[in-house]
Scaffold this active site. Structure first.
Site, mmCIF file in Angstrom:
data_model
loop_
_atom_site.group_PDB
_atom_site.id
_atom_site.type_symbol
_atom_site.label_atom_id
_atom_site.label_comp_id
_atom_site.label_asym_id
_atom_site.label_seq_id
_atom_site.Cartn_x
_atom_site.Cartn_y
_atom_site.Cartn_z
ATOM 1 N N GLU A 196 0.849 -1.181 0.000
ATOM 2 C CA GLU A 196 0.000 0.000 0.000
ATOM 3 C C GLU A 196 0.890 1.238 0.000
ATOM 4 O O GLU A 196 1.960 1.256 0.618
ATOM 5 C CB GLU A 196 -0.864 -0.023 1.264
ATOM 6 C CG GLU A 196 -2.098 0.833 1.233
ATOM 7 C CD GLU A 196 -2.984 0.513 2.435
ATOM 8 O OE1 GLU A 196 -4.023 -0.140 2.256
ATOM 9 O OE2 GLU A 196 -2.610 0.910 3.558
ATOM 10 N N HIS A 215 2.513 1.321 16.222
ATOM 11 C CA HIS A 215 1.233 1.210 15.506
ATOM 12 C C HIS A 215 0.075 0.858 16.439
ATOM 13 O O HIS A 215 -0.979 0.426 15.978
ATOM 14 C CB HIS A 215 1.313 0.173 14.370
ATOM 15 C CG HIS A 215 2.407 0.442 13.381
ATOM 16 N ND1 HIS A 215 2.376 1.507 12.513
ATOM 17 C CD2 HIS A 215 3.579 -0.221 13.135
ATOM 18 C CE1 HIS A 215 3.476 1.495 11.757
ATOM 19 N NE2 HIS A 215 4.219 0.465 12.120
ATOM 20 N N ARG A 222 -15.564 -5.831 16.184
ATOM 21 C CA ARG A 222 -15.710 -6.034 17.632
ATOM 22 C C ARG A 222 -15.840 -4.677 18.287
ATOM 23 O O ARG A 222 -15.792 -3.639 17.626
ATOM 24 C CB ARG A 222 -14.469 -6.739 18.191
ATOM 25 C CG ARG A 222 -13.181 -6.019 17.809
ATOM 26 C CD ARG A 222 -11.967 -6.531 18.525
ATOM 27 N NE ARG A 222 -10.719 -6.034 17.967
ATOM 28 C CZ ARG A 222 -10.200 -4.843 18.187
ATOM 29 N NH1 ARG A 222 -10.843 -3.968 18.952
ATOM 30 N NH2 ARG A 222 -9.056 -4.479 17.651
#
Length: 494
Positions: free
Chosen positions: A199, A234, A291
């Site tokens: 990406e 991250h 979730r």
């Protein structure tokens, strides 16, 4: 629904138990060796031992969770977050036993849990995407050619899982093949799936996510956004809601994109659609978490919606209690994750005993907590001790309230992220909302919290002095004290 099992531990298990109890639903906790005396075990109506301390022998064991469900005859399971919460095999195992999962179907979980299939779905519905590959990459020659076509810097990402595992940023072609091998190896180890994709990498975006709810009758709403740009490795440390730079028009567009994905995959329950936002406020789909999110409290604070209760109602087949028009942004909220980590040493985890532990309180302060004084933070699980969330009538008040709450929060015995939170609240880049996911890399150094550490040390020394003074022997003689006690007893009986 009369009884549910919480297939999790710590603060999220306690948080689910509380909402269930308010709904008149009894609860079952599960626990490992390390968690025999944990607070979530004490809060539940029942508790079932499921194995040794390691997560693979307990909280990640599908068979042991299923057996605990059968043993206690529960109607449903709430998975919390982490562990088995996004595992389609667990969802299928529950379906096979006719036990309701308080979450999406295994099909939706499988579709959106894989980043590549989620990207294909987003592409089909014209949701903005970063330039990248649309299929798993395994051939190194093909990968290098694709990387050249996309242009460096490149982000290599694992197709499965999350939490920053199997992710590599590659600045130039020379490092690409080596980083590709490392990403594939890490993804295989962490998720049992070495699939990766490429990406285009935006070096300093904002990380903004949209909270959604959807029922089994085709109704869905979004509950606005959270910004989660303060991250290390991250993974998020501080979040706020709403994002301080989004316009109402961009917020509405992002919400519509999130609901388009929800409808496309027949999603039910609570979920989060994540985006990255560049410095021109262009947004791009990142992934969907199927979730409840760790940072859900700040959405609850600005909307007044109990997301866990909504999850449970949806799982019972009820229609959403809210429409899009019913939900409004009320004030501003900020969450600080209190990790047992050392910010001065690259946020490395710490373990040990909580020698002193006192949580803050007062107007607009919420602490989702799983510990008490004298408890041990284990090496076996995530190092998060608690989540400190605050609400204010506006962003300025929320920041000031967080600063006050941090000073009231007392932790000794374990290194933690409280002082880092103070540093962020005082930083101009956070205060004006211009910060992005590079905040720690650009602005934070270990010396940044030296003064905070000195203040904490002084407070700890004063507290220790007062404690010892309180423990000193009473200056009264033993005979005087005995006479005093005798007089009290005599006066009481006369």
């Amino acid at each position: 629904m009369k009884k549910i099992l919480i297939a999790n531990r710590g603060e999220i298990a306690i948080r689910v138990i509380r909402s269930a109890h308010e709904m008149g639903i009894s609860t079952v906790a599960v626990y490992s060796d390390a968690d025999r005396t944990a607070l979530h075990v004490q809060h539940a109506d029942e508790a079932v031992y499921i194995g040794k301390s390691s997560a693979s022998d307990s909280y990640l064991s599908i068979s042991k969770i299923i057996e605990a469900c059968k043993q206690t005859n529960v109607d449903a399971v709430h998975p919390g977050y982490g562990f088995l919460s996004e595992n389609p095999l667990f969802a299928k195992a529950l379906e096979k036993e006719s036990i309701k999962l308080i979450g999406p179907s295994s099909e939706a979980m499988e579709l959106m849990g894989n980043k590549l299939s989620a990207k294909k779905l987003a592409l089909a519905h014209k949701i903005p995407l970063l330039k990248g590959t649309s299929h798993p990459i395994s051939d190194t020659n093909e990968a290098l050619q694709q990387a050249r076509d996309i242009g460096f810097p490149i982000l290599i990402k694992a197709a499965a899982g999350g939490g920053g595992k199997g992710m590599r940023i590659v600045q130039d072609q020379e490092d690409f093949l080596n980083e590709l091998k490392l990403a594939i190896s890490e993804a295989s180890s962490a998720f049992g799936d070495g699939s990766v994709f490429l990406e285009r990498y935006i070096s300093a975006p904002k990380h903004v996510e949209i909270q959604v709810l959807a029922d089994e009758h085709g109704n869905s709403i979004y509950l606005f956004e959270r910004e989660c740009s303060i991250q290390r490795r991250h993974q998020k440390v501080i979040e706020e809601a709403p994002c301080s730079v989004l316009t109402p028009a961009i917020r509405e567009k992002m919400g519509k994109c999130a609901l388009d994905l929800v409808k496309a995959c027949n999603y039910t329950g609570a979920g989060t659609v994540e985006f990255i936002v560049d410095n021109q406020l262009n947004f791009y789909f990142l992934e969907m978490n199927t979730r409840l999110q760790v940072e859900h409290p700040i959405t609850e604070l600005i909307t007044g919606v109990d997301l866990v209760k909504e999850q449970i109602n949806i799982a019972q087949g009820k229609v959403l209690s809210l429409t899009q028009e019913d939900v409004n942004i009320q004030g501003h909220a900020i969450e600080l994750r209190i990790y047992a980590e050392d910010p001065k040493n690259n946020f490395l985890p710490d373990t040990g005993m909580l020698d002193n532990y006192k949580i803050p309180s007062g107007p607009g302060v919420r602490v989702d907590n799983a510990y008490d004084i004298g408890m041990e933070v284990s090496v076996y699980y995530d190092p998060m001790i608690a989540k400190l969330s605050v609400w204010g009538k506006d962003r300025h008040e929320a920041i000031q309230r967080m600063k006050r709450a941090i000073t009231e929060y007392k932790i000794t015995g374990i290194k933690n992220t409280l002082n880092f939170g103070s540093f962020v609240m005082d930083h101009p880049a956070f205060q004006d909302g211009s910060y992005n996911t590079k905040f720690i890399d650009i602005h934070f150094q270990s010396e940044s919290i030296e003064n905070c550490d000195k203040d904490a040390l002084i407070s700890a020394l004063i507290g220790n002095y007062l404690f010892k003074k309180k423990q000193q022997p009473d200056p009264l003689s033993n005979s005087q004290k005995n006479n005093s006690r005798s007089n009290w007893r005599r006066n009481r009986t006369n």
